[in-house]
Design a protein around this motif. Structure first.
Motif, PDB file in Angstrom:
ATOM      1  N   LEU A  63       0.854  -1.188   0.000  1.00  0.00           N
ATOM      2  CA  LEU A  63       0.000   0.000   0.000  1.00  0.00           C
ATOM      3  C   LEU A  63       0.891   1.239   0.000  1.00  0.00           C
ATOM      4  CD1 LEU A  63      -2.817   1.260   0.130  1.00  0.00           C
ATOM      5  CD2 LEU A  63      -2.723   1.049   2.632  1.00  0.00           C
ATOM      6  N   ALA A  64       0.707   2.094  -1.003  1.00  0.00           N
ATOM      7  CA  ALA A  64       1.496   3.315  -1.133  1.00  0.00           C
ATOM      8  C   ALA A  64       0.590   4.521  -0.935  1.00  0.00           C
ATOM      9  CB  ALA A  64       2.166   3.381  -2.500  1.00  0.00           C
ATOM     10  N   PRO A  65       0.697   5.204   0.198  1.00  0.00           N
ATOM     11  CA  PRO A  65      -0.118   6.409   0.396  1.00  0.00           C
ATOM     12  C   PRO A  65       0.366   7.542  -0.503  1.00  0.00           C
ATOM     13  CG  PRO A  65       1.428   6.137   2.217  1.00  0.00           C
ATOM     14  CD  PRO A  65       1.556   4.910   1.362  1.00  0.00           C
ATOM     15  N   GLN A  66      -0.558   8.327  -1.017  1.00  0.00           N
ATOM     16  CA  GLN A  66      -0.231   9.463  -1.881  1.00  0.00           C
ATOM     17  C   GLN A  66       0.044  10.673  -0.986  1.00  0.00           C
ATOM     18  OE1 GLN A  66      -3.107  10.271  -5.039  1.00  0.00           O
ATOM     19  NE2 GLN A  66      -2.489  12.418  -5.077  1.00  0.00           N
ATOM     20  N   ILE A  67       1.283  10.795  -0.533  1.00  0.00           N
ATOM     21  CA  ILE A  67       1.639  11.834   0.429  1.00  0.00           C
ATOM     22  C   ILE A  67       1.310  13.222  -0.116  1.00  0.00           C
ATOM     23  CG2 ILE A  67       3.515  12.865   1.762  1.00  0.00           C
ATOM     24  CD1 ILE A  67       2.727  10.046   2.676  1.00  0.00           C
ATOM     25  N   PHE A  68       1.530  13.437  -1.417  1.00  0.00           N
ATOM     26  CA  PHE A  68       1.232  14.743  -2.011  1.00  0.00           C
ATOM     27  C   PHE A  68      -0.262  14.956  -2.223  1.00  0.00           C
ATOM     28  CE2 PHE A  68       5.646  14.920  -4.263  1.00  0.00           C
ATOM     29  CZ  PHE A  68       6.250  15.208  -3.052  1.00  0.00           C
ATOM     30  N   GLY A  69      -1.072  13.974  -1.834  1.00  0.00           N
ATOM     31  CA  GLY A  69      -2.524  14.124  -1.946  1.00  0.00           C
ATOM     32  C   GLY A  69      -3.085  15.137  -0.969  1.00  0.00           C
ATOM     33  N   ARG A  70      -2.296  15.532   0.025  1.00  0.00           N
ATOM     34  CA  ARG A  70      -2.741  16.532   0.993  1.00  0.00           C
ATOM     35  C   ARG A  70      -2.453  17.959   0.523  1.00  0.00           C
ATOM     36  NH1 ARG A  70      -6.158  13.707   4.244  1.00  0.00           N
ATOM     37  NH2 ARG A  70      -5.110  12.124   5.506  1.00  0.00           N
ATOM     38  N   LEU A  71      -1.687  18.114  -0.537  1.00  0.00           N
ATOM     39  CA  LEU A  71      -1.337  19.450  -1.002  1.00  0.00           C
ATOM     40  C   LEU A  71      -2.518  20.098  -1.722  1.00  0.00           C
ATOM     41  CD1 LEU A  71       2.284  18.840  -2.376  1.00  0.00           C
ATOM     42  CD2 LEU A  71       1.539  19.428  -0.050  1.00  0.00           C
ATOM     43  N   ASP A  72      -2.431  21.384  -1.916  1.00  0.00           N
ATOM     44  CA  ASP A  72      -3.485  22.126  -2.612  1.00  0.00           C
ATOM     45  C   ASP A  72      -2.866  22.840  -3.815  1.00  0.00           C
ATOM     46  OD1 ASP A  72      -5.815  23.388  -3.322  1.00  0.00           O
ATOM     47  OD2 ASP A  72      -5.701  24.919  -1.738  1.00  0.00           O
ATOM     48  N   PRO A  73      -3.110  22.334  -5.044  1.00  0.00           N
ATOM     49  CA  PRO A  73      -3.921  21.162  -5.369  1.00  0.00           C
ATOM     50  C   PRO A  73      -3.163  19.860  -5.110  1.00  0.00           C
ATOM     51  CG  PRO A  73      -2.961  22.048  -7.362  1.00  0.00           C
ATOM     52  CD  PRO A  73      -2.557  22.984  -6.260  1.00  0.00           C
ATOM     53  N   PRO A  74      -3.893  18.744  -4.989  1.00  0.00           N
ATOM     54  CA  PRO A  74      -3.240  17.453  -4.788  1.00  0.00           C
ATOM     55  C   PRO A  74      -2.366  17.096  -5.989  1.00  0.00           C
ATOM     56  CG  PRO A  74      -5.591  17.321  -4.321  1.00  0.00           C
ATOM     57  CD  PRO A  74      -5.364  18.636  -4.992  1.00  0.00           C
ATOM     58  N   VAL A  75      -1.295  16.384  -5.716  1.00  0.00           N
ATOM     59  CA  VAL A  75      -0.366  15.947  -6.759  1.00  0.00           C
ATOM     60  C   VAL A  75      -0.135  14.449  -6.601  1.00  0.00           C
ATOM     61  CG1 VAL A  75       1.990  16.147  -7.663  1.00  0.00           C
ATOM     62  CG2 VAL A  75       0.779  18.190  -6.861  1.00  0.00           C
ATOM     63  N   GLU A  99       4.426  16.169  10.144  1.00  0.00           N
ATOM     64  CA  GLU A  99       3.620  15.491  11.156  1.00  0.00           C
ATOM     65  C   GLU A  99       2.401  14.822  10.535  1.00  0.00           C
ATOM     66  OE1 GLU A  99       4.144  15.066  14.485  1.00  0.00           O
ATOM     67  OE2 GLU A  99       6.147  15.867  14.096  1.00  0.00           O
ATOM     68  N   LEU A 100       1.775  15.526   9.597  1.00  0.00           N
ATOM     69  CA  LEU A 100       0.618  14.958   8.914  1.00  0.00           C
ATOM     70  C   LEU A 100       1.038  13.770   8.061  1.00  0.00           C
ATOM     71  CD1 LEU A 100      -2.336  14.984   8.063  1.00  0.00           C
ATOM     72  CD2 LEU A 100      -1.798  16.825   6.433  1.00  0.00           C
ATOM     73  N   ALA A 101       2.173  13.902   7.381  1.00  0.00           N
ATOM     74  CA  ALA A 101       2.657  12.801   6.549  1.00  0.00           C
ATOM     75  C   ALA A 101       2.946  11.565   7.394  1.00  0.00           C
ATOM     76  CB  ALA A 101       3.898  13.235   5.778  1.00  0.00           C
ATOM     77  N   LEU A 106       1.313   6.057   9.137  1.00  0.00           N
ATOM     78  CA  LEU A 106       0.778   5.203  10.195  1.00  0.00           C
ATOM     79  C   LEU A 106      -0.629   4.726   9.851  1.00  0.00           C
ATOM     80  CD1 LEU A 106       2.029   7.105  13.354  1.00  0.00           C
ATOM     81  CD2 LEU A 106       2.573   4.727  12.778  1.00  0.00           C
ATOM     82  N   GLY A 107      -1.428   5.628   9.247  1.00  0.00           N
ATOM     83  CA  GLY A 107      -2.765   5.245   8.823  1.00  0.00           C
ATOM     84  C   GLY A 107      -2.739   4.173   7.754  1.00  0.00           C
ATOM     85  N   ALA A 108      -1.770   4.271   6.844  1.00  0.00           N
ATOM     86  CA  ALA A 108      -1.630   3.247   5.804  1.00  0.00           C
ATOM     87  C   ALA A 108      -1.238   1.915   6.427  1.00  0.00           C
ATOM     88  CB  ALA A 108      -0.596   3.692   4.772  1.00  0.00           C
ATOM     89  N   ARG A 109      -0.346   1.958   7.421  1.00  0.00           N
ATOM     90  CA  ARG A 109       0.014   0.719   8.119  1.00  0.00           C
ATOM     91  C   ARG A 109      -1.219   0.104   8.779  1.00  0.00           C
ATOM     92  NH1 ARG A 109       2.393  -0.408  13.273  1.00  0.00           N
ATOM     93  NH2 ARG A 109       0.871   1.137  13.995  1.00  0.00           N
ATOM     94  N   ASP A 110      -2.015   0.929   9.444  1.00  0.00           N
ATOM     95  CA  ASP A 110      -3.217   0.424  10.107  1.00  0.00           C
ATOM     96  C   ASP A 110      -4.212  -0.136   9.094  1.00  0.00           C
ATOM     97  OD1 ASP A 110      -2.103   1.245  12.481  1.00  0.00           O
ATOM     98  OD2 ASP A 110      -3.314   3.055  12.661  1.00  0.00           O
ATOM     99  N   GLY A 132      12.384   7.215   2.815  1.00  0.00           N
ATOM    100  CA  GLY A 132      13.233   6.423   3.698  1.00  0.00           C
ATOM    101  C   GLY A 132      13.362   7.052   5.068  1.00  0.00           C
ATOM    102  N   GLY A 133      13.480   8.378   5.108  1.00  0.00           N
ATOM    103  CA  GLY A 133      13.524   9.070   6.393  1.00  0.00           C
ATOM    104  C   GLY A 133      12.179   9.065   7.090  1.00  0.00           C
ATOM    105  N   LEU A 134      11.117   9.281   6.307  1.00  0.00           N
ATOM    106  CA  LEU A 134       9.776   9.290   6.892  1.00  0.00           C
ATOM    107  C   LEU A 134       9.429   7.919   7.456  1.00  0.00           C
ATOM    108  CD1 LEU A 134       7.172  10.845   7.437  1.00  0.00           C
ATOM    109  CD2 LEU A 134       6.424  10.308   5.096  1.00  0.00           C
ATOM    110  N   ALA A 135       9.780   6.868   6.747  1.00  0.00           N
ATOM    111  CA  ALA A 135       9.506   5.515   7.237  1.00  0.00           C
ATOM    112  C   ALA A 135      10.250   5.244   8.538  1.00  0.00           C
ATOM    113  CB  ALA A 135       9.896   4.484   6.175  1.00  0.00           C
ATOM    114  N   PHE A 136      11.484   5.729   8.643  1.00  0.00           N
ATOM    115  CA  PHE A 136      12.261   5.570   9.882  1.00  0.00           C
ATOM    116  C   PHE A 136      11.559   6.267  11.043  1.00  0.00           C
ATOM    117  CE2 PHE A 136      15.593   7.094  12.781  1.00  0.00           C
ATOM    118  CZ  PHE A 136      16.249   5.910  13.078  1.00  0.00           C
ATOM    119  N   ASP A 137      11.104   7.493  10.825  1.00  0.00           N
ATOM    120  CA  ASP A 137      10.402   8.228  11.866  1.00  0.00           C
ATOM    121  C   ASP A 137       9.115   7.513  12.256  1.00  0.00           C
ATOM    122  OD1 ASP A 137       9.847  10.297  13.670  1.00  0.00           O
ATOM    123  OD2 ASP A 137       8.841  11.516  12.167  1.00  0.00           O
TER     124      ASP A 137
END
Length: 250
Positions: A63-75, A99-101, A106-110, A132-137
């Protein structure tokens, strides 16, 4: 090649779009390990999608979350034909709320844990560059919440130099790969990362691999980044690591 399907990820911050790959044969009667695939700075690009398909072919639900989906406009992704592809990507990353990312990953993991086709005790993280950094965090946050991830694969995590205070919490089996010619993360910082994530070499479950002559983002096939030998060898290391710690039986 296993094609992804759009998948809406429920989170406390609202639904987030993502892509889901399910391997052949995955079912409630035959659940498989799961992996959250965390994008690099170019979004859910063709390259990230190809790695999602590679992981699904190994037998993982991805499962790959679209991290840029939160931007305005979404990408979804930066297009390869963008004349300033790197500048555009850096601009998008600069707009991301970290923080949102992290909550979204975490939501994708759940979401994976809740799928009947997925073994809820065998869900890990794979991230590239920014991811890679975000996954570590996220691995640190999950451990602190008493819901640790099963494994972590981090390709040249670009945020890691600023996250080393989180290393004490990331005790899950982990693989970190870096190139020795990374101009973004010089070797002095790479060695600091190694010292932190391995706890001075005492964490046998943490594997740290260096690839001689490879620069940053060497697994990306774009000619400005790609290092063919390092990419081939690092991916083989990732497959071997995952087979050991999240076996699929294939």
């Amino acid at each position: 090649m296993i094609e992804p399907v759009p998948h809406e990820i429920p989170t406390a911050d609202g639904a987030l779009p993502g892509l889901l790959w399910l391997p052949e044969g995955a079912s409630a009667d035959a659940p498989v390990p799961g992996l959250v695939l965390v994008q690099e700075i170019f979004g859910l690009s063709d390259y990230v999608r190809s790695r999602g398909a590679d992981l699904a072919a190994l037998g993982y639900a991805v499962l790959a979350p679209q991290i840029f989906g939160r931007l305005d406009p979404p990408v979804v992704a930066v297009e390869d034909d963008d004349p300033d592809v790197l500048g555009t990507a850096m601009g998008l990353v600069g707009q991301v709320d970290w923080e949102l990312a992290a909550r979204d990953v975490l939501g994708a993991r759940d979401a994976l844990v809740a799928m009947p086709e997925v073994d809820d005790l065998a869900v890990g993280l794979v991230g590239f560059c920014f991811g890679g950094g975000l996954a570590f965090d996220v691995a640190a946050r999950a451990a602190q919440a008493q819901t640790p991830v099963a494994a972590l694969v981090s390709f040249y995590g670009s945020a890691l130099p600023g996250l080393l205070d989180r290393a004490e919490h990331v005790t899950c089996p982990s693989l970190h790969v870096f190139g020795t010619a990374d101009s973004y993360i010089p070797m002095e910082q790479v060695e600091q990362i190694r010292e932190a994530v391995t706890a001075g070499g005492t964490r046998e479950q943490v594997r740290f691999e260096l690839h001689e002559g490879a620069g940053h983002a060497f697994d990306n096939p774009n000619p400005m980044f790609h290092h063919e030998r390092a990419s081939r060898e690092a991916w083989a290391q990732a497959e071997e690591f995952l087979a050991e710690h999240l076996p699929t039986g294939r």
